[in-house]
Enzyme design. Structure first.
Site, PDB file in Angstrom:
ATOM      1  N   GLU A 148     -56.221  29.237 -64.190  1.00 31.11           N
ATOM      2  CA  GLU A 148     -55.726  28.711 -65.456  1.00 31.11           C
ATOM      3  C   GLU A 148     -54.770  27.555 -65.187  1.00 31.11           C
ATOM      4  O   GLU A 148     -54.217  27.427 -64.098  1.00 31.11           O
ATOM      5  CB  GLU A 148     -54.927  29.781 -66.219  1.00 31.11           C
ATOM      6  CG  GLU A 148     -55.632  31.100 -66.364  1.00 31.11           C
ATOM      7  CD  GLU A 148     -54.813  32.140 -67.147  1.00 31.11           C
ATOM      8  OE1 GLU A 148     -55.414  32.780 -67.997  1.00 31.11           O
ATOM      9  OE2 GLU A 148     -53.611  32.308 -66.885  1.00 31.11           O
TER      10      GLU A 148
ATOM     11  N   ASP B 191     -46.658  29.690 -71.513  1.00 30.89           N
ATOM     12  CA  ASP B 191     -46.751  28.452 -70.729  1.00 30.89           C
ATOM     13  C   ASP B 191     -46.056  27.225 -71.327  1.00 30.89           C
ATOM     14  O   ASP B 191     -46.162  26.983 -72.531  1.00 30.89           O
ATOM     15  CB  ASP B 191     -48.215  28.014 -70.578  1.00 30.89           C
ATOM     16  CG  ASP B 191     -49.162  29.128 -70.269  1.00 30.89           C
ATOM     17  OD1 ASP B 191     -48.695  30.222 -69.926  1.00 30.89           O
ATOM     18  OD2 ASP B 191     -50.369  28.903 -70.375  1.00 30.89           O
TER      19      ASP B 191
HETATM   20  C1  FRU Z   1     -51.978  31.186 -69.185  1.00 32.34           C
HETATM   21  C2  FRU Z   1     -52.791  31.326 -70.449  1.00 32.34           C
HETATM   22  C3  FRU Z   1     -53.626  30.073 -70.616  1.00 32.34           C
HETATM   23  C4  FRU Z   1     -53.870  30.030 -72.086  1.00 32.34           C
HETATM   24  C5  FRU Z   1     -52.560  30.538 -72.627  1.00 32.34           C
HETATM   25  C6  FRU Z   1     -52.694  31.323 -73.891  1.00 32.34           C
HETATM   26  O1  FRU Z   1     -50.758  31.801 -69.182  1.00 32.34           O
HETATM   27  O2  FRU Z   1     -53.585  32.486 -70.410  1.00 32.34           O
HETATM   28  O3  FRU Z   1     -54.788  30.075 -69.828  1.00 32.34           O
HETATM   29  O4  FRU Z   1     -54.166  28.747 -72.526  1.00 32.34           O
HETATM   30  O5  FRU Z   1     -52.002  31.359 -71.630  1.00 32.34           O
HETATM   31  O6  FRU Z   1     -51.451  31.629 -74.432  1.00 32.34           O
END
Ligand code: FRU
Length: 679
Positions: free
Chosen positions: A385, A210
């Site tokens: 998320e 992300d």
């Molecule tokens: C989304 C996620 C988030 C988390 C991150 C961990 O892609 O699962 O919810 O903060 O990636 O790398």
């Protein structure tokens, strides 16, 4: 998506560096001899001497120094025991050691004892690969101390691995990212491997997911991101960092916020605290404050880190966590300044409950719940998320402003796997209310967790975001030594659209590549799309386009034809198709024959975006960047973002139409320059 990604932990770790000891370091123990003396050992877990690597029935053990290490797997996980060092004087700012094994802090660990009191402790990381950990012991300088290792754990991962304990003034990073980077930077194909995007951001090496903490500050766009400093698969999540002055040319910067003491730095945001409400500023300049999820020791809570030097160095706030519900799925805060109520607002996800919680704060440190939203949207699908919330104007109605709440789903999205949905509604500083059903953000498979830049100057007036150009389901894409890239930064607006003459019209999120992209266009030329039909007509010859980095713009007039569109051909049987399909009322990207599709069973496919014809026409902007394709339809009313992995890289463009009622009244090819400085 957390559950999936945890399963990937352990793939692709780099080895710990070999040259981390500074000249002034003091060795406490390297466990290289065949005896523990002068350490005092009890029980049987430590065996008769330091181990020569892995023990019977143990997975491969790596990352230790020399030939031997402490490995309490002697006799398996059931065995228990302790090891106590002789006394020593603390003479440096840090004590550092390599550690691996189980993560059970109550039953397994290494402790620093001063006056027989435990003053520091650490446990394993659920890995047989040892990594550096260090304790800051500045306050204990001059004191006499002992180290105490204990293994009381008897179940799975009931063992500890420790090696090379030193005193140092330069605590080593858990991995030697600097060394790995130096090696990569010397390579001839630096940022120019055949599948390396040339005008999309990607990390030099290692895994990225992300985008995080997008913020504009003093002429720089910051792009933090979920980053694994140790390898090319998910793990050790930390914040990587890059900056740009124009959203196109990126400078890679050192790791900003590392995983530490078993707490990973998960996704989050960053604000510029103009009035130093947090008190974290140390001068005239406002501090940058990152608000992110600390993930570790069985829970997720919200943490702060701050920088007083334009994001070049970061300090974790001493009072972390600032928001802790004692939950294991509470993550991905997005914070912004809400001027009408003069306070900070946070939206953060109770991921498994599919509920977003809104909080307010005066100082970024203490947060009060304001309201909740959800479950809603595509129901029966788990996991919300990475929310984002911002206000946009409606095109052609300058006085109408609405709020967009975007949130991401780990699986079950429109094209399969992970994807995003958004709600359009109102937000009064307290509560978000949707005024229509949620809609898909992108109709391809590879656009996830987009977040928008905060703090753009009012004179700019844009809302810009980008997303992770990948899908959790097929995330182990065939690239190395890096994995993943970001989408092109996109300007956002809302448009009132009546699709298929349906009433009432809905507000649709419109995404277009930011204006800055146009500056990368080196040359443009019209393509001869007269008399297109079947079989496809070649518009370019082999060798015309030396690279898979271009933009194709076109207007399509489908008439009565079943389909009309383009093939980007990269071999006799290898092409990616972008076309209008009358029966679906959609534009599609078909990547079933796009090249390497076999690395994951769910990768090959055809992804449809429902669209409207305006006066019998539709427009396409197709951005192709070696291993990415983004299709912006009707000025961005719908977007399809897909990764492709062609095996050849000099494309030929073809056009086709189902019959002669269809035509392509205009098409232009634009060559796009690389944004990377190459070796
Ligand atoms: C989304 C996620 C988030 C988390 C991150 C961990 O892609 O699962 O919810 O903060 O990636 O790398």
């Amino acid at each position: 998506m957390l559950r999936l990604t945890l399963a990937l932990l352990g793939l692709g770790f780099a080895c710990a560096g070999s040259s981390l000891r500074g000249a002034d370091d003091l060795l406490i123990a390297d466990f290289e001899s065949d005896s523990y003396a002068p350490w005092n050992i009890t029980g049987d877990a430590f065996g008769p001497s330091p181990a020569l690597g892995a023990l019977d029935n143990q997975m491969a053990v790596s990352g230790y120094r020399g030939n031997r290490l402490i490995n309490t797997f002697f006799g398996g996980d059931e065995s228990t025991g302790t090891a106590t060092s002789p006394e020593f004087t603390i003479e440096r700012s840090h004590i550092a050691f390599l550690i691996g094994g189980g993560p059970h802090q109550d039953t397994l660990g290494i402790q620093l004892l001063v006056d027989d009191q435990v003053v520091r402790s650490s446990t394993g990381t659920e890995s047989e690969h040892l990594l550096w950990t260090s304790w800051d012991v500045k306050d204990l300088r001059g004191r006499t101390a002992r180290l105490y290792l204990f293994d009381r754990a008897t179940g799975g991962w009931g063992h500890l691995c420790v090696d090379h304990i030193i005193q140092t003034d330069q605590p080593p990073q858990p991995f030697d990212l600097a060394d790995d980077l130096a090696r990569y930077r010397g390579q001839a194909d630096y940022m120019n491997e055949p599948l390396r995007p040339q005008f999309h951001f990607s990390p030099e090496i290692n895994w990225m997911n992300d985008p995080n903490g997008l913020v504009y500050h003093d002429g720089e766009y910051h792009l933090f991101h979920q980053y694994n400093p140790a390898g090319n698969a998910w793990g050790h999540m930390s914040w990587g960092h890059a900056v740009s002055k124009d959203l196109m040319h990126w400078e890679h910067l050192p790791l900003a916020i590392p995983e530490e003491n078993g707490v990973m730095a998960f996704s989050g945001c960053c604000v510029v605290d103009h009035h130093n409400t947090s008190g974290l500023g140390d001068g005239d300049e406002p501090p940058m404050v990152a608000i992110y999820t600390g993930h570790g020791h069985g829970k997720q809570s919200q943490w702060l880190a701050y920088s007083n030097d334009h994001g070049r160095t970061w300090t974790k706030y001493a009072g972390n966590p600032v928001l802790d519900l004692d939950k294991s799925d509470f993550r991905d805060p997005k914070v912004f300044w809400h001027a009408p109520t003069s306070r900070w607002v946070m939206v953060v996800s109770l991921a498994n409950e599919k509920v977003l919680v809104f909080y307010g704060s005066d100082d970024l440190k203490s947060w009060t719940e304001l309201s909740r939203f959800g479950p809603a949207g595509v129901l029966n699908k788990p996991n919300w998320e990475c929310p984002d919330l911002f206000e946009l104007s409606v095109e052609g109605e300058p006085d109408t402003k609405l709020w967009v709440l975007e949130v991401d789903i780990g699986s079950g999205a429109i094209a399969g796997g992970s994807g995003g949905e958004y709600f359009v509604g109102t937000f009064d500083g307290q509560r978000f209310q949707a005024i229509q059903q949620s809609q898909w953000v992108d109709y391809g498979r590879d656009f996830y967790a987009p977040v928008s830049w905060e703090n753009l100057p009012a004179s700019d007036g844009r809302r810009i975001w980008l997303g992770w150009f990948n899908n959790w389901e097929t995330c182990l894409v065939p690239t190395s030594p890096w994995r993943s890239c970001m989408s092109i930064p996109r300007s956002l607006s809302l448009r009132k659209v009546a699709r298929n003459n349906e009433e009432p019209a809905t507000y649709v999120l419109v995404q277009t590549p930011v204006e800055e992209f146009r500056r990368l266009i080196m040359s443009s030329r019209p393509l001869d799309t007269s008399n297109v039909g079947w079989p496809p007509k070649r518009l370019t010859e082999a060798g015309d386009l030396e690279d898979m980095t271009f933009e194709l713009t076109a207007t399509l007039k489908p008439g009565e034809a079943r389909s009309v569109g383009f093939r980007i051909r990269t071999g006799d049987d290898e092409f990616t198709e972008v076309a209008y399909d009358r029966d679906f009322g959609a534009v599609y990207v078909d990547r079933r024959d796009s090249g390497n599709v076999s690395f994951h069973a769910a990768f090959a496919g055809r992804h449809h975006a429902p669209i409207r014809l305006v006066d019998g026409e539709l427009t396409l902007r197709i951005l192709v960047d070696r291993s990415t394709i983004e299709v912006f339809i009707n000025g961005g009313e719908a977007v399809i973002s897909d990764r492709i992995f062609p095996t050849r890289h000099e494309p030929v463009i073809e056009a086709f139409a189902g019959d002669d009622t269809a035509s392509i009244p205009d098409a232009e090819l634009h060559r796009v320059e690389s944004t990377w400085e190459r070796n």
